[in-house]
Each structure stands twice: as C-alpha cells, then as structure tokens.
Design a protein around this motif. Sequence first.
Motif, PDB file in Angstrom:
ATOM      1  N   ARG A  92      -7.658  -2.572  -7.479  1.00  0.00           N
ATOM      2  CA  ARG A  92      -8.295  -2.904  -6.198  1.00  0.00           C
ATOM      3  C   ARG A  92      -7.255  -2.983  -5.086  1.00  0.00           C
ATOM      4  O   ARG A  92      -6.198  -3.568  -5.262  1.00  0.00           O
ATOM      5  N   ARG A  93      -7.549  -2.338  -3.990  1.00  0.00           N
ATOM      6  CA  ARG A  93      -6.726  -2.471  -2.786  1.00  0.00           C
ATOM      7  C   ARG A  93      -7.685  -2.775  -1.648  1.00  0.00           C
ATOM      8  O   ARG A  93      -8.854  -2.402  -1.711  1.00  0.00           O
ATOM      9  N   SER A  94      -7.217  -3.403  -0.606  1.00  0.00           N
ATOM     10  CA  SER A  94      -8.041  -3.513   0.593  1.00  0.00           C
ATOM     11  C   SER A  94      -8.117  -2.117   1.193  1.00  0.00           C
ATOM     12  O   SER A  94      -7.095  -1.543   1.558  1.00  0.00           O
ATOM     13  N   HIS A 119       0.819  -1.218   0.000  1.00  0.00           N
ATOM     14  CA  HIS A 119       0.000   0.000   0.000  1.00  0.00           C
ATOM     15  C   HIS A 119       0.855   1.272   0.000  1.00  0.00           C
ATOM     16  O   HIS A 119       0.480   2.273  -0.598  1.00  0.00           O
ATOM     17  N   TRP A 165     -11.917  -7.690   2.851  1.00  0.00           N
ATOM     18  CA  TRP A 165     -12.487  -8.958   3.315  1.00  0.00           C
ATOM     19  C   TRP A 165     -12.381  -9.024   4.829  1.00  0.00           C
ATOM     20  O   TRP A 165     -11.292  -8.836   5.380  1.00  0.00           O
ATOM     21  N   ARG A 221      -9.028   0.540   3.980  1.00  0.00           N
ATOM     22  CA  ARG A 221      -9.186   0.528   5.441  1.00  0.00           C
ATOM     23  C   ARG A 221      -9.392   1.938   5.982  1.00  0.00           C
ATOM     24  O   ARG A 221      -9.102   2.223   7.131  1.00  0.00           O
TER      25      ARG A 221
HETATM   26  C1  LIG Z   1      -9.965 -14.165   3.297  1.00  0.00           C
HETATM   27  C2  LIG Z   1      -9.379 -12.812   3.608  1.00  0.00           C
HETATM   28  C3  LIG Z   1      -9.537 -12.275   4.872  1.00  0.00           C
HETATM   29  C4  LIG Z   1      -9.031 -11.003   5.164  1.00  0.00           C
HETATM   30  N1  LIG Z   1      -9.268 -10.454   6.382  1.00  0.00           N
HETATM   31  C5  LIG Z   1      -8.892  -9.180   6.634  1.00  0.00           C
HETATM   32  C6  LIG Z   1      -9.266  -8.543   7.861  1.00  0.00           C
HETATM   33  O1  LIG Z   1      -9.928  -9.115   8.739  1.00  0.00           O
HETATM   34  N2  LIG Z   1      -8.860  -7.261   8.041  1.00  0.00           N
HETATM   35  C7  LIG Z   1      -8.147  -6.579   7.096  1.00  0.00           C
HETATM   36  O2  LIG Z   1      -7.840  -5.414   7.317  1.00  0.00           O
HETATM   37  N3  LIG Z   1      -7.789  -7.147   5.916  1.00  0.00           N
HETATM   38  C8  LIG Z   1      -8.157  -8.423   5.663  1.00  0.00           C
HETATM   39  N4  LIG Z   1      -7.828  -9.011   4.452  1.00  0.00           N
HETATM   40  C9  LIG Z   1      -7.072  -8.237   3.448  1.00  0.00           C
HETATM   41  C10 LIG Z   1      -5.610  -8.720   3.250  1.00  0.00           C
HETATM   42  O3  LIG Z   1      -4.820  -8.321   4.340  1.00  0.00           O
HETATM   43  C11 LIG Z   1      -5.119  -8.103   1.929  1.00  0.00           C
HETATM   44  O4  LIG Z   1      -5.855  -8.658   0.874  1.00  0.00           O
HETATM   45  C12 LIG Z   1      -3.621  -8.316   1.657  1.00  0.00           C
HETATM   46  O5  LIG Z   1      -2.844  -7.671   2.646  1.00  0.00           O
HETATM   47  C13 LIG Z   1      -3.211  -7.776   0.275  1.00  0.00           C
HETATM   48  O6  LIG Z   1      -3.550  -6.410   0.136  1.00  0.00           O
HETATM   49  P1  LIG Z   1      -4.565  -5.909  -1.014  1.00  0.00           P
HETATM   50  O7  LIG Z   1      -5.875  -6.647  -0.816  1.00  0.00           O
HETATM   51  O8  LIG Z   1      -4.727  -4.447  -0.805  1.00  0.00           O
HETATM   52  O9  LIG Z   1      -3.945  -6.263  -2.322  1.00  0.00           O
HETATM   53  C14 LIG Z   1      -8.322 -10.280   4.163  1.00  0.00           C
HETATM   54  C15 LIG Z   1      -8.173 -10.833   2.891  1.00  0.00           C
HETATM   55  C16 LIG Z   1      -8.708 -12.069   2.608  1.00  0.00           C
HETATM   56  C17 LIG Z   1      -8.579 -12.615   1.211  1.00  0.00           C
END
Ligand SMILES: Cc1cc2nc3c(=O)[nH]c(=O)nc-3n(C[C@H](O)[C@H](O)[C@H](O)COP(=O)(O)O)c2cc1C
Length: 249
Positions: A82-84, A46, A196, A86
Amino acid sequence: VDQFRSVVTDSCIGCGSCVSACAFGALKMEEKKVIYNSKACMACGHCFAICPKGAIVFKEFTAEQADALKTEAQLQNAIQQRRSIRSFKSELISQEDLKKLINVAKFCPSAKNTRTTQFLVISREIMDQIQFDIASSVNAKLAEIQKVQDIVFRGAKQMIIAIQPSENSEMFRQDATIALTTIELAAVSEGFGTFWGGFVHGACMKNKDIAKKMGVKEGFDVVGCLAIGVPNIKYQRPVLREDMEVEFM
Ligand SMILES: Cc1cc2nc3c(=O)[nH]c(=O)nc-3n(C[C@H](O)[C@H](O)[C@H](O)COP(=O)(O)O)c2cc1C
Ligand code: SF4
Ligand code: SF4
C-alpha cells in the motif's frame, strides 16, 4: 521528519519516475541527473518504491532488501505494498464495487458493538465545489497552490467520507479509523488506490458548512476521509522503514 539520506546510485537511467512520484517537490531532474532537496523531503519513500532500477538507497535500506519482503501472503502483501496514491485514472469505481468495499467494514471491531459509523461517497462535482473552501481553511498558501494544482484531492474522482453522531466520544470515533483502514486494505487488494484526506477532514472539523456541502447530515461529524480511485502509477516494491518502538514491561 527524520533526516532522509537518499542516495541515487549509478544504476539510475534518468527515467524521471522518482521525480513524478514525489508529491512534495523534493526531487528534480537536471541534465538526466536526479537532484534531491532534503528540506522538502517527507521521507515517504515513494521514489525508492517506484524506481524501476532499484537505484535509490532510502535511509540505510536497499531495493534488494525491499524486494525480498514480497510474500505469497495476500494480506501481508497488501499491507506492505500500500502506498498513498496521488495519481488516478479518469475511470470511476462503480457504486456496486464501492458498496462491496465499504461493506468489508461490517467485519470490523466496534466499540461496545455500537456500529455508529456511516459512509458517504462524494463525487468530483462536489469536490470541485468545496476544494477552495478546504484549501483556504488550511492556509492562504494552500489556497493559492490549489488554483493551479489539486493538492486537496490529488486528482481523485471519488472520496469515501466516514461520519458519526457528533456526541460520540473518542472511543467510538476509533471505529471509523478501523473501518477506513480495513476498507483501504481491501481496496488495495482489489487493485484500487487510496490516500487519507487529512486536509478535507481537518477543514470539515473547523467549518461545518464544508461538511454540509458534502451532504453530512445535521448532528453528524466527519470522522475520516479516504480518497479512492484507479491508480495511474505503479510502485515496484514496499518502502522499508525503521522498526516500531516497542517496550515489554
Ligand atoms: C490521517 C492522515 C491524513 C493524511 N492526509 C493526507 C492528505 O491530506 N493529502 C495527502 O496527499 N496525503 C495525506 N496522507 C498520507 C501521508 O502523507 C502518507 O501516509 C505518508 O507520507 C506515508 O506514505 P505512504 O502512505 O505512501 O506509506 C495522510 C495520512 C494520514 C494517516
Ligand atoms: S526512478 Fe530510478 S532510474 Fe528513474 S530517474 Fe529516479 S533514480 Fe533514476
Ligand atoms: S522520500 Fe518522498 S518526499 Fe522524499 S524525495 Fe522521495 S518521494 Fe520525495
């Protein structure tokens, strides 16, 4: 987690965006310099994706390489960008928009075409009621942190919960992952942000009372959780990652 070799180059202007974007506390700012702690780093990328100056080299990847991935193909862009997320704005996504997004799952494949996945959207009010149950179900440390920082829901105001009949086997449960993944990409292409909810999902599997408080019916299991909202953060570029391992047999 791979050893992450982050290098902050001389183009850094000390804006601090990378520090704010790091959800794992691996970066801090000292005298306008970014200090990196590899032990806390999850290699999510990120910091690399957000830097307005492209000043971070992530593993062996440069910002120029990532910028070059931008394409006219909308779906490809949604997948790459796409990014997670937060960090969310306070505004809610309307029920109408949520229904539209959730209904993209109508077009997804489904094991034996059984289509047993159903959805709930939980509000912040419910999240507030269950946040400490979830955190304690993960571990005592998270329960302590949750008192001062919303690690469980990351400030999201809405969460889509996929549920299925408890008797479903693994093959049928995959439908929910396919559906939520598709909903997630549709959400990204509409400008919404998601992550997620692994903590939420895990807690619901351990403790049925939490699922019940979310409105999950008797005889149903939570099979996936996707937090959703309007992002309060903007990433500049995709994160580059190593190629997937593939073997042709
Ligand atoms: C099944 C699953 C559960 C996850 N649970 C969490 C969570 O509880 N909290 C969170 O902040 N991120 C969660 N993530 C996000 C991951 O940390 C994130 O996908 C990974 O660090 C890669 O970053 P990106 O999605 O931005 O590419 C989850 C992802 C997956 C696939
Ligand atoms: S986001 Fe980029 S420019 Fe801003 S502090 Fe971090 S490395 Fe420096
Ligand atoms: S890669 Fe992710 S976890 Fe590591 S320093 Fe950057 S933002 Fe933080």
